[in-house]
Write a protein that holds these residues in place. Structure first.
Motif, PDB file in Angstrom:
ATOM      1  N   CYS A  20       1.124  -1.109  -0.178  1.00  0.00           N
ATOM      2  CA  CYS A  20      -0.094  -0.035   0.313  1.00  0.00           C
ATOM      3  C   CYS A  20       0.673   1.077   0.394  1.00  0.00           C
ATOM      4  CB  CYS A  20      -1.112  -0.536   1.117  1.00  0.00           C
ATOM      5  SG  CYS A  20      -1.843   1.299   1.231  1.00  0.00           S
ATOM      6  N   ASP A  21       0.567   1.991  -1.252  1.00  0.00           N
ATOM      7  CA  ASP A  21       1.689   3.792  -1.089  1.00  0.00           C
ATOM      8  C   ASP A  21       0.435   4.526  -0.786  1.00  0.00           C
ATOM      9  OD1 ASP A  21       3.375   4.901  -1.772  1.00  0.00           O
ATOM     10  OD2 ASP A  21       3.000   5.815  -3.599  1.00  0.00           O
ATOM     11  N   CYS A  22       0.836   5.341  -0.246  1.00  0.00           N
ATOM     12  CA  CYS A  22      -0.384   6.574   0.113  1.00  0.00           C
ATOM     13  C   CYS A  22       0.319   7.558  -0.443  1.00  0.00           C
ATOM     14  CB  CYS A  22      -1.108   6.404   1.418  1.00  0.00           C
ATOM     15  SG  CYS A  22      -1.586   5.393   1.952  1.00  0.00           S
ATOM     16  N   THR A  23      -0.060   8.894  -0.507  1.00  0.00           N
ATOM     17  CA  THR A  23       0.650  10.171  -0.921  1.00  0.00           C
ATOM     18  C   THR A  23       0.206  11.375  -0.056  1.00  0.00           C
ATOM     19  OG1 THR A  23       0.302   9.884  -3.234  1.00  0.00           O
ATOM     20  CG2 THR A  23       2.212   8.952  -2.654  1.00  0.00           C
ATOM     21  N   LEU A  24       0.538  12.158   0.408  1.00  0.00           N
ATOM     22  CA  LEU A  24      -0.113  13.349   0.648  1.00  0.00           C
ATOM     23  C   LEU A  24      -0.616  14.168  -1.199  1.00  0.00           C
ATOM     24  CD1 LEU A  24      -2.219  14.523   2.950  1.00  0.00           C
ATOM     25  CD2 LEU A  24      -0.036  15.693   3.398  1.00  0.00           C
ATOM     26  N   ASN A  25      -1.671  14.650  -1.381  1.00  0.00           N
ATOM     27  CA  ASN A  25      -1.401  15.259  -2.346  1.00  0.00           C
ATOM     28  C   ASN A  25      -1.677  16.875  -1.840  1.00  0.00           C
ATOM     29  OD1 ASN A  25      -2.060  13.460  -4.248  1.00  0.00           O
ATOM     30  ND2 ASN A  25      -4.099  13.416  -3.738  1.00  0.00           N
ATOM     31  N   SER A  26      -1.253  17.598  -2.535  1.00  0.00           N
ATOM     32  CA  SER A  26      -0.893  20.061  -2.011  1.00  0.00           C
ATOM     33  C   SER A  26      -2.407  20.061  -1.821  1.00  0.00           C
ATOM     34  CB  SER A  26      -0.903  20.466  -3.294  1.00  0.00           C
ATOM     35  OG  SER A  26      -1.768  19.665  -4.917  1.00  0.00           O
ATOM     36  N   ASP A  27      -3.603  19.155  -2.424  1.00  0.00           N
ATOM     37  CA  ASP A  27      -4.824  20.297  -1.594  1.00  0.00           C
ATOM     38  C   ASP A  27      -5.306  19.695  -0.200  1.00  0.00           C
ATOM     39  OD1 ASP A  27      -5.608  17.512  -2.482  1.00  0.00           O
ATOM     40  OD2 ASP A  27      -7.251  18.001  -3.708  1.00  0.00           O
ATOM     41  N   GLY A  28      -4.378  18.144   0.564  1.00  0.00           N
ATOM     42  CA  GLY A  28      -4.564  17.714   1.316  1.00  0.00           C
ATOM     43  C   GLY A  28      -5.502  16.760   1.804  1.00  0.00           C
ATOM     44  N   SER A  29      -5.375  15.888   0.799  1.00  0.00           N
ATOM     45  CA  SER A  29      -6.944  14.578   0.112  1.00  0.00           C
ATOM     46  C   SER A  29      -5.523  13.484   0.096  1.00  0.00           C
ATOM     47  CB  SER A  29      -7.037  14.688  -1.266  1.00  0.00           C
ATOM     48  OG  SER A  29      -6.598  15.017  -2.501  1.00  0.00           O
ATOM     49  N   LEU A  30      -5.797  11.921   0.076  1.00  0.00           N
ATOM     50  CA  LEU A  30      -4.825  11.458   0.275  1.00  0.00           C
ATOM     51  C   LEU A  30      -4.389  10.819  -1.261  1.00  0.00           C
ATOM     52  CD1 LEU A  30      -5.462   9.546   3.763  1.00  0.00           C
ATOM     53  CD2 LEU A  30      -3.449  11.302   3.078  1.00  0.00           C
ATOM     54  N   ARG A  31      -3.930  10.158  -2.149  1.00  0.00           N
ATOM     55  CA  ARG A  31      -4.043   9.378  -3.252  1.00  0.00           C
ATOM     56  C   ARG A  31      -2.851   7.783  -2.646  1.00  0.00           C
ATOM     57  NH1 ARG A  31      -0.372   7.119  -6.423  1.00  0.00           N
ATOM     58  NH2 ARG A  31      -1.181   6.563  -8.629  1.00  0.00           N
ATOM     59  N   ILE A  32      -4.214   6.592  -2.178  1.00  0.00           N
ATOM     60  CA  ILE A  32      -4.045   5.828  -1.711  1.00  0.00           C
ATOM     61  C   ILE A  32      -4.026   4.349  -2.760  1.00  0.00           C
ATOM     62  CG2 ILE A  32      -4.163   3.738  -0.404  1.00  0.00           C
ATOM     63  CD1 ILE A  32      -5.986   5.729   1.662  1.00  0.00           C
ATOM     64  N   LEU A  45      -7.040   1.953  -6.204  1.00  0.00           N
ATOM     65  CA  LEU A  45      -6.172   3.132  -6.598  1.00  0.00           C
ATOM     66  C   LEU A  45      -7.469   4.070  -6.216  1.00  0.00           C
ATOM     67  CD1 LEU A  45      -3.522   4.697  -7.231  1.00  0.00           C
ATOM     68  CD2 LEU A  45      -4.665   4.690 -10.271  1.00  0.00           C
ATOM     69  N   LEU A  46      -7.350   5.371  -5.279  1.00  0.00           N
ATOM     70  CA  LEU A  46      -7.721   6.273  -4.601  1.00  0.00           C
ATOM     71  C   LEU A  46      -7.231   7.271  -4.612  1.00  0.00           C
ATOM     72  CD1 LEU A  46      -8.352   3.207  -3.071  1.00  0.00           C
ATOM     73  CD2 LEU A  46     -10.937   4.479  -3.082  1.00  0.00           C
ATOM     74  N   THR A  47      -8.355   8.163  -5.667  1.00  0.00           N
ATOM     75  CA  THR A  47      -7.743   9.736  -5.716  1.00  0.00           C
ATOM     76  C   THR A  47      -8.166  10.362  -5.022  1.00  0.00           C
ATOM     77  OG1 THR A  47      -8.671  10.189  -7.500  1.00  0.00           O
ATOM     78  CG2 THR A  47      -6.548   9.055  -8.255  1.00  0.00           C
ATOM     79  N   GLY A  48      -7.945  11.431  -4.054  1.00  0.00           N
ATOM     80  CA  GLY A  48      -8.954  12.181  -3.652  1.00  0.00           C
ATOM     81  C   GLY A  48      -9.571  11.900  -1.755  1.00  0.00           C
ATOM     82  N   VAL A  49      -9.598  10.967  -1.615  1.00  0.00           N
ATOM     83  CA  VAL A  49     -10.053  10.263  -0.505  1.00  0.00           C
ATOM     84  C   VAL A  49      -9.154  11.458   0.897  1.00  0.00           C
ATOM     85  CG1 VAL A  49      -9.010   9.128   1.268  1.00  0.00           C
ATOM     86  CG2 VAL A  49      -8.712   8.218  -0.588  1.00  0.00           C
ATOM     87  N   SER A  50     -10.701  11.827   1.636  1.00  0.00           N
ATOM     88  CA  SER A  50     -10.356  13.197   2.482  1.00  0.00           C
ATOM     89  C   SER A  50      -9.837  12.172   3.667  1.00  0.00           C
ATOM     90  CB  SER A  50     -12.207  13.201   3.360  1.00  0.00           C
ATOM     91  OG  SER A  50     -11.514  14.767   3.996  1.00  0.00           O
ATOM     92  N   PRO A  51      -8.917  13.225   4.532  1.00  0.00           N
ATOM     93  CA  PRO A  51      -8.167  12.510   5.529  1.00  0.00           C
ATOM     94  C   PRO A  51      -8.875  12.211   6.939  1.00  0.00           C
ATOM     95  CG  PRO A  51      -7.056  14.260   5.136  1.00  0.00           C
ATOM     96  CD  PRO A  51      -7.956  14.382   3.827  1.00  0.00           C
ATOM     97  N   ASP A  52      -9.778  13.376   6.894  1.00  0.00           N
ATOM     98  CA  ASP A  52     -11.292  14.002   7.613  1.00  0.00           C
ATOM     99  C   ASP A  52     -11.983  12.667   8.592  1.00  0.00           C
ATOM    100  OD1 ASP A  52     -11.113  16.309   7.246  1.00  0.00           O
ATOM    101  OD2 ASP A  52     -12.475  16.624   6.120  1.00  0.00           O
ATOM    102  N   GLY A  53     -11.369  12.629   9.743  1.00  0.00           N
ATOM    103  CA  GLY A  53     -11.741  11.628  10.219  1.00  0.00           C
ATOM    104  C   GLY A  53     -10.756  10.110  11.039  1.00  0.00           C
ATOM    105  N   LEU A  54     -10.259  10.612   9.628  1.00  0.00           N
ATOM    106  CA  LEU A  54      -8.772   9.068   9.895  1.00  0.00           C
ATOM    107  C   LEU A  54      -7.827   9.854  11.058  1.00  0.00           C
ATOM    108  CD1 LEU A  54      -8.404   8.767   5.546  1.00  0.00           C
ATOM    109  CD2 LEU A  54      -9.807   7.255   8.156  1.00  0.00           C
ATOM    110  N   ALA A  79     -13.073   7.213  -7.245  1.00  0.00           N
ATOM    111  CA  ALA A  79     -12.301   8.880  -7.111  1.00  0.00           C
ATOM    112  C   ALA A  79     -12.950   9.239  -5.990  1.00  0.00           C
ATOM    113  CB  ALA A  79     -12.231   9.524  -7.740  1.00  0.00           C
ATOM    114  N   ALA A  80     -11.955  10.892  -5.062  1.00  0.00           N
ATOM    115  CA  ALA A  80     -13.469  11.666  -4.235  1.00  0.00           C
ATOM    116  C   ALA A  80     -13.965  10.543  -3.417  1.00  0.00           C
ATOM    117  CB  ALA A  80     -13.591  12.157  -4.805  1.00  0.00           C
TER     118      ALA A  80
END
Length: 82
Positions: A20-32, A45-54, A79-80
């Motif tokens: 599993c590779d997680c990166t923090l996008n410039s908008d604060g969302s996660l790409r997993i 592959l997930l893009t735009g994952v909100s870190p809120d609540g994690l 996505a999102a």
């Protein structure tokens, strides 16, 4: 609040033997990206994952469970999320 490094560690351990590779996008969302480490085949592959609540091990474990369900259902990308 869990650090991004700790979040990555928990996510990686939750998908073994997959990687599993997680990166923090410039908008604060996660790409997993969850993938087979030898072949590189991407299982999810997930893009735009909100870190809120994690912000706890329990919430991250719940996320891992949701993503495992997506993988079992044969879905490859979302996505999102969140």
């Amino acid at each position: 609040m869990i650090s991004f490094v700790e979040f990555n560690r928990i996510m990686a351990s939750g998908f073994l033997p997959l990687a599993c590779d997680c990166t923090l996008n410039s908008d604060g969302s996660l790409r997993i990206s969850i993938f087979e480490p030898v072949s590189g085949r991407v299982d999810l592959l997930l893009t735009g994952v909100s870190p809120d609540g994690l912000d706890s091990i329990r919430s991250i474990a719940n996320l891992i469970g949701e993503f495992r369900t997506e993988i079992k259902a044969g879905r490859r990308g979302v996505a999102a999320v969140g």
